[in-house]
Motif scaffolding. Sequence first.
Motif, PDB file in Angstrom:
ATOM      1  N   ILE A 193       0.834  -1.201   0.000  1.00 54.90           N
ATOM      2  CA  ILE A 193       0.000   0.000   0.000  1.00 54.90           C
ATOM      3  C   ILE A 193       0.870   1.254   0.000  1.00 54.90           C
ATOM      4  O   ILE A 193       0.571   2.226  -0.707  1.00 54.90           O
ATOM      5  CB  ILE A 193      -0.982  -0.015   1.192  1.00 54.90           C
ATOM      6  N   THR A 194       1.947   1.239   0.763  1.00 57.49           N
ATOM      7  CA  THR A 194       2.844   2.398   0.795  1.00 57.49           C
ATOM      8  C   THR A 194       3.458   2.655  -0.585  1.00 57.49           C
ATOM      9  O   THR A 194       3.513   3.799  -1.048  1.00 57.49           O
ATOM     10  CB  THR A 194       3.947   2.202   1.850  1.00 57.49           C
ATOM     11  N   LEU A 195       3.908   1.607  -1.249  1.00 54.19           N
ATOM     12  CA  LEU A 195       4.472   1.775  -2.592  1.00 54.19           C
ATOM     13  C   LEU A 195       3.418   2.282  -3.578  1.00 54.19           C
ATOM     14  O   LEU A 195       3.691   3.180  -4.386  1.00 54.19           O
ATOM     15  CB  LEU A 195       5.084   0.467  -3.088  1.00 54.19           C
ATOM     16  N   ALA A 196       2.210   1.729  -3.504  1.00 52.08           N
ATOM     17  CA  ALA A 196       1.138   2.173  -4.405  1.00 52.08           C
ATOM     18  C   ALA A 196       0.761   3.625  -4.121  1.00 52.08           C
ATOM     19  O   ALA A 196       0.538   4.415  -5.051  1.00 52.08           O
ATOM     20  CB  ALA A 196      -0.079   1.268  -4.250  1.00 52.08           C
ATOM     21  N   HIS A 197       0.695   3.993  -2.854  1.00 52.56           N
ATOM     22  CA  HIS A 197       0.364   5.367  -2.461  1.00 52.56           C
ATOM     23  C   HIS A 197       1.440   6.336  -2.969  1.00 52.56           C
ATOM     24  O   HIS A 197       1.128   7.414  -3.489  1.00 52.56           O
ATOM     25  CB  HIS A 197       0.229   5.435  -0.935  1.00 52.56           C
ATOM     26  N   THR A 198       2.690   5.935  -2.830  1.00 46.84           N
ATOM     27  CA  THR A 198       3.795   6.761  -3.313  1.00 46.84           C
ATOM     28  C   THR A 198       3.713   6.948  -4.826  1.00 46.84           C
ATOM     29  O   THR A 198       3.859   8.067  -5.338  1.00 46.84           O
ATOM     30  CB  THR A 198       5.142   6.116  -2.924  1.00 46.84           C
ATOM     31  N   TYR A 199       3.457   5.873  -5.549  1.00 45.35           N
ATOM     32  CA  TYR A 199       3.353   5.952  -7.003  1.00 45.35           C
ATOM     33  C   TYR A 199       2.142   6.788  -7.424  1.00 45.35           C
ATOM     34  O   TYR A 199       2.216   7.570  -8.382  1.00 45.35           O
ATOM     35  CB  TYR A 199       3.286   4.551  -7.619  1.00 45.35           C
ATOM     36  N   ALA A 200       1.032   6.644  -6.693  1.00 43.79           N
ATOM     37  CA  ALA A 200      -0.163   7.439  -7.001  1.00 43.79           C
ATOM     38  C   ALA A 200       0.154   8.925  -6.913  1.00 43.79           C
ATOM     39  O   ALA A 200      -0.281   9.720  -7.760  1.00 43.79           O
ATOM     40  CB  ALA A 200      -1.304   7.075  -6.053  1.00 43.79           C
ATOM     41  N   GLN A 201       0.932   9.310  -5.900  1.00 49.35           N
ATOM     42  CA  GLN A 201       1.330  10.717  -5.785  1.00 49.35           C
ATOM     43  C   GLN A 201       2.168  11.144  -6.993  1.00 49.35           C
ATOM     44  O   GLN A 201       1.985  12.229  -7.540  1.00 49.35           O
ATOM     45  CB  GLN A 201       2.136  10.939  -4.503  1.00 49.35           C
ATOM     46  N   LYS A 202       3.065  10.277  -7.405  1.00 49.84           N
ATOM     47  CA  LYS A 202       3.960  10.602  -8.525  1.00 49.84           C
ATOM     48  C   LYS A 202       3.181  10.850  -9.812  1.00 49.84           C
ATOM     49  O   LYS A 202       3.496  11.770 -10.558  1.00 49.84           O
ATOM     50  CB  LYS A 202       4.965   9.466  -8.728  1.00 49.84           C
ATOM     51  N   GLY A 238      -0.121  11.494  -9.966  1.00 48.00           N
ATOM     52  CA  GLY A 238      -1.286  12.344  -9.764  1.00 48.00           C
ATOM     53  C   GLY A 238      -2.598  11.592  -9.638  1.00 48.00           C
ATOM     54  O   GLY A 238      -3.666  12.165  -9.868  1.00 48.00           O
ATOM     55  N   ALA A 239      -2.535  10.335  -9.280  1.00 45.86           N
ATOM     56  CA  ALA A 239      -3.757   9.543  -9.093  1.00 45.86           C
ATOM     57  C   ALA A 239      -4.322   9.787  -7.698  1.00 45.86           C
ATOM     58  O   ALA A 239      -3.593  10.090  -6.765  1.00 45.86           O
ATOM     59  CB  ALA A 239      -3.456   8.055  -9.283  1.00 45.86           C
ATOM     60  N   HIS A 240      -5.628   9.646  -7.568  1.00 44.26           N
ATOM     61  CA  HIS A 240      -6.280   9.877  -6.281  1.00 44.26           C
ATOM     62  C   HIS A 240      -7.030   8.659  -5.781  1.00 44.26           C
ATOM     63  O   HIS A 240      -7.661   8.718  -4.728  1.00 44.26           O
ATOM     64  CB  HIS A 240      -7.225  11.077  -6.389  1.00 44.26           C
ATOM     65  N   ILE A 241      -6.956   7.569  -6.542  1.00 44.49           N
ATOM     66  CA  ILE A 241      -7.676   6.349  -6.167  1.00 44.49           C
ATOM     67  C   ILE A 241      -6.739   5.159  -6.302  1.00 44.49           C
ATOM     68  O   ILE A 241      -6.050   4.997  -7.306  1.00 44.49           O
ATOM     69  CB  ILE A 241      -8.903   6.126  -7.076  1.00 44.49           C
ATOM     70  N   LEU A 242      -6.744   4.315  -5.268  1.00 41.78           N
ATOM     71  CA  LEU A 242      -6.057   3.021  -5.295  1.00 41.78           C
ATOM     72  C   LEU A 242      -7.128   1.941  -5.209  1.00 41.78           C
ATOM     73  O   LEU A 242      -8.150   2.136  -4.553  1.00 41.78           O
ATOM     74  CB  LEU A 242      -5.104   2.870  -4.107  1.00 41.78           C
ATOM     75  N   ILE A 243      -6.889   0.824  -5.851  1.00 40.54           N
ATOM     76  CA  ILE A 243      -7.806  -0.310  -5.767  1.00 40.54           C
ATOM     77  C   ILE A 243      -7.008  -1.510  -5.296  1.00 40.54           C
ATOM     78  O   ILE A 243      -5.977  -1.849  -5.886  1.00 40.54           O
ATOM     79  CB  ILE A 243      -8.480  -0.596  -7.128  1.00 40.54           C
ATOM     80  N   GLY A 244      -7.479  -2.139  -4.232  1.00 39.58           N
ATOM     81  CA  GLY A 244      -6.776  -3.279  -3.658  1.00 39.58           C
ATOM     82  C   GLY A 244      -7.645  -4.523  -3.627  1.00 39.58           C
ATOM     83  O   GLY A 244      -8.864  -4.437  -3.553  1.00 39.58           O
TER      84      GLY A 244
END
Length: 154
Positions: A34-43, A45-51
């Motif tokens: 989740i931390t890696l996905a959250h970091t990449y989302a910031q890079k 400009g995404a605002h949604i993660l799906i797990g």
Amino acid sequence: VNSALTSDGDPTQVHPDKPNLPASFVPNRNSIFITLAHTYAQKIGAHILIGGMCQTDYSGYPDCKREYIDKIIFALNVGSNSDIVMFTPIMYINKAETFELAEISGVLSIVLKYSRTCYNNSDIMNDWGYGCGECLACKLRKKGWDGYNANSRR
């Protein structure tokens, strides 16, 4: 790390350090993902993660629960001044319903071909996907597949 999935332990036993968890528990596994996905989302400009976490029919892993997901996303957002949300569409459905959702979404063949849950990383292809058929994860997946087929409208 004490986990039967990262050592020579037996995943059918109790965790050596956490007697209320299965030996297959890998501490902080979802925290890292989740931390890696959250970091990449910031890079990007995404605002949604799906797990793909699910607390309905799982092996008792505390990092697969909705409460955990909400808290880690909250902490990551506070720590990065972000406003990213995480959806977990299979959180409250069982494996049979997950196969049905994959079929309705038109991705059942992709799920069967590319997803793996086998603790032994088996390359044996079954009707329900790759797996040894003997480990707890395979037994759970096969049970879900059987339930899906029993209720399938195909």
